[in-house]
Design a protein around this motif. Structure first.
Motif, PDB file in Angstrom:
ATOM      1  N   ILE A 189     -32.410 -37.334  46.831  1.00 27.44           N
ATOM      2  CA  ILE A 189     -31.905 -38.038  48.020  1.00 27.44           C
ATOM      3  C   ILE A 189     -30.652 -38.841  47.665  1.00 27.44           C
ATOM      4  CG2 ILE A 189     -32.432 -39.915  49.650  1.00 27.44           C
ATOM      5  CD1 ILE A 189     -35.397 -38.909  49.471  1.00 27.44           C
ATOM      6  N   HIS A 190     -30.691 -39.465  46.471  1.00 30.91           N
ATOM      7  CA  HIS A 190     -29.563 -40.305  46.051  1.00 30.91           C
ATOM      8  C   HIS A 190     -28.676 -39.551  45.056  1.00 30.91           C
ATOM      9  CE1 HIS A 190     -31.604 -43.496  48.110  1.00 30.91           C
ATOM     10  NE2 HIS A 190     -32.666 -43.355  47.356  1.00 30.91           N
ATOM     11  N   THR A 191     -28.298 -38.338  45.427  1.00 33.82           N
ATOM     12  CA  THR A 191     -27.465 -37.536  44.528  1.00 33.82           C
ATOM     13  C   THR A 191     -26.120 -38.220  44.295  1.00 33.82           C
ATOM     14  OG1 THR A 191     -28.468 -35.582  45.478  1.00 33.82           O
ATOM     15  CG2 THR A 191     -26.501 -35.228  44.175  1.00 33.82           C
ATOM     16  N   GLU A 192     -25.692 -38.185  43.047  1.00 32.57           N
ATOM     17  CA  GLU A 192     -24.409 -38.811  42.715  1.00 32.57           C
ATOM     18  C   GLU A 192     -23.264 -38.082  43.412  1.00 32.57           C
ATOM     19  OE1 GLU A 192     -24.104 -38.794  38.496  1.00 32.57           O
ATOM     20  OE2 GLU A 192     -25.805 -40.140  38.218  1.00 32.57           O
ATOM     21  N   PRO A 193     -22.217 -38.809  43.835  1.00 31.05           N
ATOM     22  CA  PRO A 193     -21.080 -38.157  44.506  1.00 31.05           C
ATOM     23  C   PRO A 193     -20.309 -37.267  43.534  1.00 31.05           C
ATOM     24  CG  PRO A 193     -20.581 -40.456  44.010  1.00 31.05           C
ATOM     25  CD  PRO A 193     -22.022 -40.249  43.675  1.00 31.05           C
ATOM     26  N   LYS A 194     -19.606 -36.273  44.097  1.00 30.82           N
ATOM     27  CA  LYS A 194     -18.742 -35.447  43.247  1.00 30.82           C
ATOM     28  C   LYS A 194     -17.438 -36.203  42.984  1.00 30.82           C
ATOM     29  CE  LYS A 194     -20.599 -30.905  43.816  1.00 30.82           C
ATOM     30  NZ  LYS A 194     -20.330 -29.469  43.897  1.00 30.82           N
ATOM     31  N   ARG A 195     -16.922 -35.990  41.780  1.00 35.07           N
ATOM     32  CA  ARG A 195     -15.741 -36.749  41.338  1.00 35.07           C
ATOM     33  C   ARG A 195     -14.500 -35.847  41.341  1.00 35.07           C
ATOM     34  NH1 ARG A 195     -16.894 -41.201  37.966  1.00 35.07           N
ATOM     35  NH2 ARG A 195     -15.318 -40.560  36.469  1.00 35.07           N
ATOM     36  N   CYS A 196     -13.411 -36.356  41.913  1.00 34.71           N
ATOM     37  CA  CYS A 196     -12.173 -35.565  41.900  1.00 34.71           C
ATOM     38  C   CYS A 196     -10.970 -36.444  41.548  1.00 34.71           C
ATOM     39  CB  CYS A 196     -11.951 -34.869  43.246  1.00 34.71           C
ATOM     40  SG  CYS A 196     -11.198 -35.924  44.494  1.00 34.71           S
ATOM     41  N   MET A 197      -9.886 -35.792  41.139  1.00 35.80           N
ATOM     42  CA  MET A 197      -8.622 -36.489  40.891  1.00 35.80           C
ATOM     43  C   MET A 197      -7.558 -35.832  41.755  1.00 35.80           C
ATOM     44  SD  MET A 197      -6.724 -37.501  37.364  1.00 35.80           S
ATOM     45  CE  MET A 197      -7.712 -38.941  37.095  1.00 35.80           C
ATOM     46  N   ILE A 198      -6.610 -36.651  42.253  1.00 38.38           N
ATOM     47  CA  ILE A 198      -5.551 -36.129  43.125  1.00 38.38           C
ATOM     48  C   ILE A 198      -4.258 -35.937  42.320  1.00 38.38           C
ATOM     49  CG2 ILE A 198      -4.067 -36.700  45.106  1.00 38.38           C
ATOM     50  CD1 ILE A 198      -6.512 -38.204  46.261  1.00 38.38           C
ATOM     51  N   VAL A 199      -3.701 -34.735  42.449  1.00 37.50           N
ATOM     52  CA  VAL A 199      -2.384 -34.458  41.851  1.00 37.50           C
ATOM     53  C   VAL A 199      -1.380 -34.380  43.004  1.00 37.50           C
ATOM     54  CG1 VAL A 199      -1.002 -32.827  40.523  1.00 37.50           C
ATOM     55  CG2 VAL A 199      -3.424 -33.175  39.948  1.00 37.50           C
ATOM     56  N   CYS A 200      -0.389 -35.277  42.996  1.00 40.46           N
ATOM     57  CA  CYS A 200       0.564 -35.328  44.098  1.00 40.46           C
ATOM     58  C   CYS A 200       1.991 -35.436  43.551  1.00 40.46           C
ATOM     59  CB  CYS A 200       0.261 -36.525  44.995  1.00 40.46           C
ATOM     60  SG  CYS A 200       1.179 -36.514  46.538  1.00 40.46           S
TER      61      CYS A 200
ATOM     62  N   LEU B 294      -9.207 -38.722  52.543  1.00 41.34           N
ATOM     63  CA  LEU B 294     -10.374 -38.012  51.985  1.00 41.34           C
ATOM     64  C   LEU B 294     -11.593 -38.939  51.946  1.00 41.34           C
ATOM     65  CD1 LEU B 294      -8.717 -36.037  49.044  1.00 41.34           C
ATOM     66  CD2 LEU B 294      -9.787 -35.041  51.065  1.00 41.34           C
ATOM     67  N   GLN B 295     -11.374 -40.179  51.516  1.00 37.92           N
ATOM     68  CA  GLN B 295     -12.481 -41.129  51.418  1.00 37.92           C
ATOM     69  C   GLN B 295     -13.050 -41.442  52.793  1.00 37.92           C
ATOM     70  OE1 GLN B 295     -13.037 -42.484  47.848  1.00 37.92           O
ATOM     71  NE2 GLN B 295     -14.917 -42.064  48.981  1.00 37.92           N
ATOM     72  N   SER B 296     -12.158 -41.560  53.786  1.00 35.27           N
ATOM     73  CA  SER B 296     -12.587 -41.838  55.149  1.00 35.27           C
ATOM     74  C   SER B 296     -13.435 -40.695  55.704  1.00 35.27           C
ATOM     75  CB  SER B 296     -11.358 -42.060  56.029  1.00 35.27           C
ATOM     76  OG  SER B 296     -11.732 -42.149  57.371  1.00 35.27           O
ATOM     77  N   LYS B 297     -13.062 -39.465  55.378  1.00 34.93           N
ATOM     78  CA  LYS B 297     -13.758 -38.283  55.897  1.00 34.93           C
ATOM     79  C   LYS B 297     -15.100 -38.051  55.197  1.00 34.93           C
ATOM     80  CE  LYS B 297     -14.272 -34.142  57.827  1.00 34.93           C
ATOM     81  NZ  LYS B 297     -14.662 -33.992  59.235  1.00 34.93           N
ATOM     82  N   PHE B 298     -15.121 -38.174  53.858  1.00 35.73           N
ATOM     83  CA  PHE B 298     -16.309 -37.744  53.101  1.00 35.73           C
ATOM     84  C   PHE B 298     -17.171 -38.892  52.563  1.00 35.73           C
ATOM     85  CE2 PHE B 298     -13.278 -34.184  52.735  1.00 35.73           C
ATOM     86  CZ  PHE B 298     -14.022 -33.230  53.409  1.00 35.73           C
ATOM     87  N   GLY B 299     -16.695 -40.100  52.646  1.00 33.56           N
ATOM     88  CA  GLY B 299     -17.507 -41.269  52.291  1.00 33.56           C
ATOM     89  C   GLY B 299     -18.169 -41.168  50.928  1.00 33.56           C
ATOM     90  N   ALA B 300     -19.526 -41.396  50.908  1.00 39.49           N
ATOM     91  CA  ALA B 300     -20.272 -41.481  49.649  1.00 39.49           C
ATOM     92  C   ALA B 300     -20.396 -40.138  48.931  1.00 39.49           C
ATOM     93  CB  ALA B 300     -21.660 -42.044  49.924  1.00 39.49           C
ATOM     94  N   LYS B 301     -20.057 -39.026  49.626  1.00 41.59           N
ATOM     95  CA  LYS B 301     -20.155 -37.711  48.972  1.00 41.59           C
ATOM     96  C   LYS B 301     -19.093 -37.534  47.887  1.00 41.59           C
ATOM     97  CE  LYS B 301     -21.842 -34.824  52.807  1.00 41.59           C
ATOM     98  NZ  LYS B 301     -21.473 -33.655  53.626  1.00 41.59           N
ATOM     99  N   LEU B 302     -18.006 -38.322  48.004  1.00 41.26           N
ATOM    100  CA  LEU B 302     -16.828 -38.081  47.161  1.00 41.26           C
ATOM    101  C   LEU B 302     -16.380 -39.367  46.468  1.00 41.26           C
ATOM    102  CD1 LEU B 302     -14.542 -36.063  46.355  1.00 41.26           C
ATOM    103  CD2 LEU B 302     -13.315 -36.837  48.385  1.00 41.26           C
ATOM    104  N   GLU B 303     -16.153 -39.247  45.158  1.00 36.03           N
ATOM    105  CA  GLU B 303     -15.583 -40.369  44.419  1.00 36.03           C
ATOM    106  C   GLU B 303     -14.219 -39.940  43.878  1.00 36.03           C
ATOM    107  OE1 GLU B 303     -16.280 -43.026  40.387  1.00 36.03           O
ATOM    108  OE2 GLU B 303     -17.946 -41.817  41.144  1.00 36.03           O
ATOM    109  N   ILE B 304     -13.154 -40.625  44.319  1.00 35.05           N
ATOM    110  CA  ILE B 304     -11.800 -40.301  43.847  1.00 35.05           C
ATOM    111  C   ILE B 304     -11.503 -41.210  42.663  1.00 35.05           C
ATOM    112  CG2 ILE B 304      -9.353 -40.226  44.463  1.00 35.05           C
ATOM    113  CD1 ILE B 304     -10.401 -39.776  47.404  1.00 35.05           C
ATOM    114  N   VAL B 305     -11.416 -40.610  41.480  1.00 35.46           N
ATOM    115  CA  VAL B 305     -11.307 -41.421  40.262  1.00 35.46           C
ATOM    116  C   VAL B 305      -9.869 -41.856  39.977  1.00 35.46           C
ATOM    117  CG1 VAL B 305     -13.379 -40.435  39.233  1.00 35.46           C
ATOM    118  CG2 VAL B 305     -11.177 -39.379  38.774  1.00 35.46           C
ATOM    119  N   GLY B 306      -8.888 -41.269  40.697  1.00 37.05           N
ATOM    120  CA  GLY B 306      -7.501 -41.674  40.455  1.00 37.05           C
ATOM    121  C   GLY B 306      -6.508 -40.626  40.913  1.00 37.05           C
ATOM    122  N   THR B 307      -5.221 -40.910  40.704  1.00 37.47           N
ATOM    123  CA  THR B 307      -4.163 -39.941  41.038  1.00 37.47           C
ATOM    124  C   THR B 307      -3.295 -39.741  39.788  1.00 37.47           C
ATOM    125  OG1 THR B 307      -2.673 -41.691  41.762  1.00 37.47           O
ATOM    126  CG2 THR B 307      -4.090 -40.703  43.445  1.00 37.47           C
TER     127      THR B 307
END
Length: 641
Positions: free
Chosen positions: A408-419, A433-446
């Motif tokens: 139930i409390h699955t950890e979010p998937k982690r991604c990095m943004i290349v821009c 992205l954070q607004s759309k996917f909330g707790a499902k997604l952790e953005i670790v940086g750019t």
């Protein structure tokens, strides 16, 4: 038309030449003498139409008199060969006969002759002898044996407490509903008395704030019923002074004393002190704490330090072998800690805690059950305690609940943004992205494209990039527009929803064997072991470790599936070797046609819960299993997977 009880009476009348008393029949059939007298009137009326009668002889009892042999034989033939009645009267498989013989032997104080048992069951004496070998094995697990007396027959002998445990398992069905304790014709005491015992227990445990599970309550009702019956027969439980002292010092002894005194008053039976201690052991063995605060700081207020240490050792061992990520689950630590103390108490007093859910637990929580087996191995090593699969099943329920909580409390998937267009654009993309996917997604940086070689890929699930990336990276790359248009969100959604691992990661063509013709589990396991050894995946000790694990508790989980595996990790990689059979085989009491031999790599640090989830999904889905069993080629099999 005869019912089960009148059939039993008639059978007893048929196998003796002399008269038999209503008391004798009452004892054999486990009803009151008054019930026997009423049944005799009913039987006399019925038999008078078929050339027979029952004579009542003062001071001697009842005797069957047959006046018209032909009519009476025809009547017997119709009654005992009726397809409607036969299944409910006569056990017709070895398992049913063994169960019948267990009941018959446990509920009689008299010696039973093989010839009489053969006549009762309408089978040969040699068949009864074969069935009694299985009965003997069951009795041995309770430290009971046969007392054999030439010309008299045999009966069960052993310590009274062991007889009591054995009776609780075999006189009643394995699972009892609230008032469904009187359904058997061999019931121990009347239903009203069962209800009364239940009411007395509930009143006392409520007043003294003791909580019993439904199963624990029914176990206690059954055991008190058995105690009443056997006290009346003059049989008592014997506990030594040291054990008695331990129990009398517990709060539960006082509650047991109140329960027993109330039952004595109502049922006019006197319990000796050892019997009160015996009831107290049941209350001790199902002790639970209500309104528990699961914060880690409170845990050791409820669990003594030795139990806490043992609990942590169990969870460490489970983590080392299965990597389920449950070691720090505070709720699980409390649940197992609270379960272990009464479990050890049950073992100490030789009590059998029946688990009517054992098959469902093994089927629905195979991985949790495996963790329970690991817990049992730790208890064996640390305390030299051998717990059976009933207790393992209860531990597995706690572990299964923790696995569900983690899911139930699955950890979010982690991604990095290349821009490529600067920090401002990267931040805008990140917020969207954070607004759309909330707790499902952790953005670790750019990061910028040219710094890709500095990215910690081992801690990422994927990359989101606004520019195409030609290099081959160890994680998926999703190319999106800077302002996230079109189907960009769908691309990210797809990655978030998909499983990190697929079935093909665990099995290969050379490990799949379809439509084989084996007839025993031994043939299957030796075949798979030999194939794995030839491929260099295992050594010669592997298959022995698989049989060692099977001896602890069979890995046949229902739905025609077995998942055998070694008792300890033996290989350098994790894999499945799959074998399907043309026809199901018998595998420790269950039918099996789909075998998945599982091996986990030694000292695995990989989180394997997704792999287990995948395996369980296959095991549970009847349609998937049926389709897999039909596959004749690896390509068909591959397509289904």
């Amino acid at each position: 038309m005869l019912n089960n009880r009148t059939i039993a009476i008639l059978r007893e009348l048929l196998i003796v030449d002399s008269a038999i008393t209503s008391e004798y029949l009452a004892n054999v059939i486990q009803v009151t003498s008054r019930t026997i007298r009423n049944d005799m009137k009913e039987l006399e009326t019925l038999l008078s139409k078929y050339g027979a009668s029952i004579k009542s002889i003062r001071g001697a009892g009842y005797k069957l008199k047959i006046d018209d042999d032909k009519r009476f034989r025809k009547f017997l033939l119709e009654e005992f060969q009726s397809e409607k009645l036969k299944p409910s009267i006569l056990p017709n498989s070895p398992e049913e006969r063994v169960h019948y013989l267990m009941k018959r032997l446990l509920l009689t104080e008299n010696f039973l002759k093989l010839e009489d048992l053969a006549d009762e069951l309408f089978i040969s004496k040699s068949t009864v002898q074969n069935d009694l070998k299985d009965v003997k094995k069951i009795l041995q697990t309770y430290d009971l044996s046969f007392d054999v007396k030439p010309n008299y027959g045999l009966k069960v002998k052993g310590e009274e407490v062991k007889l009591r445990f054995c009776m609780s398992e075999y006189v009643f069905d394995r699972i009892q509903t609230e008032y469904d304790l009187h359904s058997s014709q061999k019931s121990l005491i009347p239903i009203d008395e069962m209800k009364m015992i239940r009411a007395i227990i509930l009143e006392q445990i409520k007043e003294n704030k003791i909580t019993l599970s439904d199963i624990g309550l029914n176990n206690l009702i059954i055991h008190i019923a058995i105690a009443c019956k056997r006290i009346i027969d003059g049989n008592y439980v014997i506990l030594n002074n040291e054990e008695l002292k331990d129990v009398t010092n517990q709060k539960e002894y006082g509650v047991a004393n109140k329960i027993v005194r109330e039952i004595e008053n109502r049922m006019k039976v006197v319990f000796p002190e050892t019997e009160i201690a015996y009831v107290a052991i049941h209350l001790l063995g199902t002790r639970m704490i209500r309104h528990l605060n699961n914060k880690s700081g409170d845990i050791q207020n409820y669990i003594d330090k030795d139990i806490y240490r043992l609990t942590m050792e169990i969870l460490d061992s489970i983590e080392t072998k299965l990597t389920l990520g449950l070691k720090d689950d505070q709720e699980l630590i409390v649940a197992i800690g609270l379960h272990l103390k009464p479990a050890i108490s049950r073992y100490r007093y030789g009590m059998n805690l029946r688990n009517p859910m054992i098959d469902e637990i093994k089927s629905n929580y195979p991985i949790a059950f495996e963790a329970g087996i690991i817990a049992a191995m730790v208890l064996k090593k640390e305390l030299e305690i051998d717990i059976d699969e009933n207790e393992v099943g209860y531990l597995a329920l706690h572990i299964g609940a923790a696995i569900e909580r983690r899911a139930i409390h699955t950890e979010p998937k982690r991604c990095m943004i290349v821009c490529a267009s600067g920090v401002g654009s990267a931040r805008l993309l990140s917020y969207k992205l954070q607004s759309k996917f909330g707790a499902k997604l952790e953005i670790v940086g750019t990061t910028e494209y040219y710094k890709l070689n500095e990215v910690p890929f081992d801690s990422l699930d994927f990359i989101v990039s606004t520019i195409p990336i030609k290099e081959s990276l160890p994680v998926p790359v999703i190319v999106v527009n800077t302002f996230l248009g079109g189907n960009d969100f769908e691309k990210v959604e797809k990655v978030l929803e998909e499983r990190k691992h697929g079935t093909l990661e665990y099995t290969k063509k050379e490990l799949v064997f379809l439509q084989e013709k084996f007839e025993t589990k031994e043939e299957v396991l030796y075949f798979l072991g030999e194939k794995l050894e030839k491929l260099g995946l295992v050594d010669s000790t592997f298959i022995d470790a698989v049989f060692e694990r099977e001896a602890l508790s069979p890995t046949s989980f229902g739905n025609l599936v077995a998942i055998p595996h070694p008792i300890t990790q033996k290989t350098d990689s994790t894999f499945w070797a799959i074998c399907t059979l043309q026809k199901p085989i018998e595998w420790s009491g269950k039918r099996v046609q789909f075998i998945c031999l599982l091996s986990i790599e030694k000292n695995s640090s990989t989180y394997l819960q997704k792999m287990y989830a995948l395996l369980v999904k296959i095991v549970e889905d009847i349609q998937i299993v049926q389709q897999l069993l039909k596959c004749k080629t690896y390509d068909e099999f591959l397509e289904l997977f």
